[in-house]
Design a protein around this motif. Sequence first.
Motif, PDB file in Angstrom:
ATOM      1  N   GLY A 266       3.165  10.546  -1.931  1.00  0.00           N
ATOM      2  CA  GLY A 266       4.515  11.595  -1.095  1.00  0.00           C
ATOM      3  C   GLY A 266       4.998  11.647  -0.063  1.00  0.00           C
ATOM      4  N   SER A 267       6.241  11.268  -0.043  1.00  0.00           N
ATOM      5  CA  SER A 267       6.857  11.247   1.856  1.00  0.00           C
ATOM      6  C   SER A 267       6.349  12.066   2.018  1.00  0.00           C
ATOM      7  N   SER A 268       6.428  13.214   1.828  1.00  0.00           N
ATOM      8  CA  SER A 268       6.334  14.532   2.032  1.00  0.00           C
ATOM      9  C   SER A 268       5.648  14.433   3.077  1.00  0.00           C
ATOM     10  N   PHE A 269       4.542  13.796   3.085  1.00  0.00           N
ATOM     11  CA  PHE A 269       3.394  13.995   3.769  1.00  0.00           C
ATOM     12  C   PHE A 269       3.160  13.128   5.241  1.00  0.00           C
ATOM     13  N   THR A 270       4.132  11.921   5.102  1.00  0.00           N
ATOM     14  CA  THR A 270       4.266  11.272   5.802  1.00  0.00           C
ATOM     15  C   THR A 270       3.759  11.980   7.730  1.00  0.00           C
ATOM     16  N   PHE A 271       4.963  12.872   8.468  1.00  0.00           N
ATOM     17  CA  PHE A 271       4.541  13.300   9.293  1.00  0.00           C
ATOM     18  C   PHE A 271       3.872  13.720   9.635  1.00  0.00           C
ATOM     19  N   ILE A 272       3.090  14.992   8.695  1.00  0.00           N
ATOM     20  CA  ILE A 272       2.128  15.274   8.741  1.00  0.00           C
ATOM     21  C   ILE A 272       0.768  14.249   9.145  1.00  0.00           C
ATOM     22  N   THR A 273       0.847  13.423   8.204  1.00  0.00           N
ATOM     23  CA  THR A 273      -0.293  11.970   8.312  1.00  0.00           C
ATOM     24  C   THR A 273      -0.601  11.674  10.156  1.00  0.00           C
TER      25      THR A 273
END
Lengths: 298, 340
Positions: A266-273
């Motif tokens: 899901g796109s919400s994990f982009t930044f955390i990753t």
Amino acid sequence: MQQFVNTLINGASLGSIYSLMALAMILVWRSTRVVNFAQAGQAVLSTYVGLEIHRITHSYPLTLIIAIIFGALFGALVDLLLVRPLMHRVGDGPIAAVAPVIVTLGLLSAIQGFVGLIWGGEYRSFPAALSQNGFKVGLTRIPFSPFDLFILFTTLLVMLAFAYIFQRSGLGLAMRAAAFEPEVARLAGVRVARVRTIGWAFAGGAGALAGALITPTTLLAPNSLDLLLVFGFTAAVLGGLESLVGGVVGGFLLGIGLALVVTYLGSSFTFITAFVVLIAVLLLRPRGLIGQRSVRNA
Amino acid sequence: MRERFALNWLRIPSGMRRALLLVLVGWGLLLISDRISEFRVYQGASVATYFVAIVSIVLLTGYSGQVSLGHGALLAIGGYSAALVMQNLHWPFWIAFFAAVFVAALVGALLGVAAARLSGPYLAGTTLAFAVGLPSLANQFSFLGGEQGLPFDIGVAPSRFGENFSPYKWLFWISALFALFAVWLAANLLRGRYGRIWRAVRSDETAAALSGVNVARSKVLAFTVSAGFAGLAGALLCATVSLVTPGGFPLSLSFAILTGAVIGGVRSLVGAVIGAFTLVILPMVADAIAQGASDAVSTNLPAVLTGVLLIATIVISPGGIAESLSHLGRKIALRRQKRI
């Protein structure tokens, strides 16, 4: 399977843009020992200039070329008018270690403010070279578009040009020498300061191209390239911040990795990753995934 | 010269002297808050808030030598923790402030462990990434309220303060009180053992390590304490607008705080006062310049001024206004001595 392949291609297209940004930051870091956080501002400015050119001429090639040339000239100016005098002055001042970083940050703030002052804060669309609708394979439309192909092609071309310049030309040799050992290079007749400025110009051009290629998808606003700056920095760190090849590999790895994360988590994990990757690489392998043996503690 | 200063304040111990001085300053501020307009009182609260934030940079960058471009993110953590504590536990607001300090310090300690191993540009880039990304997280967890954010209302003054005690004055009193408490804490810390250790590490890590200082631990501690101050500043910032939103902590906030610290003088608490006033005055100056100009000009001029001032300070006087002033003072004192 189809989805996996699509993700890979898309990631590669995004990754190539991150690579360009990483190249820009690495070029400056190698020559001047400054991480240029104003790179995002410079790219935003050149992209707005490109937008104006497009408004007047309606010609995409002209837009792209003038944006790149403007980015390169502006990069050279930043070095000539700001960084070069600063390095002379701050040499051993009270906050010498952090001064260059703070100055590039001040420049970022000034440019973003200036851009907002002239063009306003609202989001604008930016032209793409080719259609952004995906190719048709049989009856289904895959999320890989002619423009993505254009991005990959252009960035690869630029990277090949860089590779040629650095490995085969006298200028590239001088740049490598000046980055490796400025004092010795100077004794050998390299005009180190001029070579540095050329490095800043190359970086400015690469950053401008990255901005112009990513903006059709992200839209344009004064701070729309902040995320590109972060991803470019992450890609550069992945490659060790020293090697141009490392930066390119880092950019592609990051682009493909993030695309996989978006597809499967899901796109919400982009930044955390990206943030976790950045921290993990810095703590576990500070010299980068493919970095050289020695690492500078500057 | 300091010896002669009223017989060293009649031989009061220095810690006590500082506390007394702050009580006097606080008394003065309260008196002033009765004499000025509501808007100025509100601005006073902003000065106090920025001051706490800048003190946190002074501790970190000025004393421990670490750069953070992402203090806005720590402010956000403080603001959100305070709002969550108020909303879910219904505790009084001042406990929420301490919760903000605690949670931000905890996150700061985690960041600090990573930061202690990073140098200059790496740390700068990592903290920048932190500041760019963190506010967007608020949109992904429903208990953080998304774009709308969370309310954070410190209420009105208790009725015993009188009928015409305005909410702004109440806000100012609270901000000023916390700011004074913060400066008292910071001054004691910097004058004490840890201030010495930080300065030693900043000027030469190897020499400090050889003298028995645990360098890594001192850096982590500096980051933790600095984050605690940032958390307090975040809660105060949210109290001034009674709201916590992801949009309240843009990258420009982190830049503004750093600018305030650099302009005032990144190594001095007096500089932090100067920096805090600068940050509040800057938008007013921008407004005055942009009078009659379009919206785009007036909203973006502060950012331009911030950037230009930041660069100018680094180029002209890297020690900031506070250091320039103390140079000037020393020059004048020298000239006087020569005359005698």
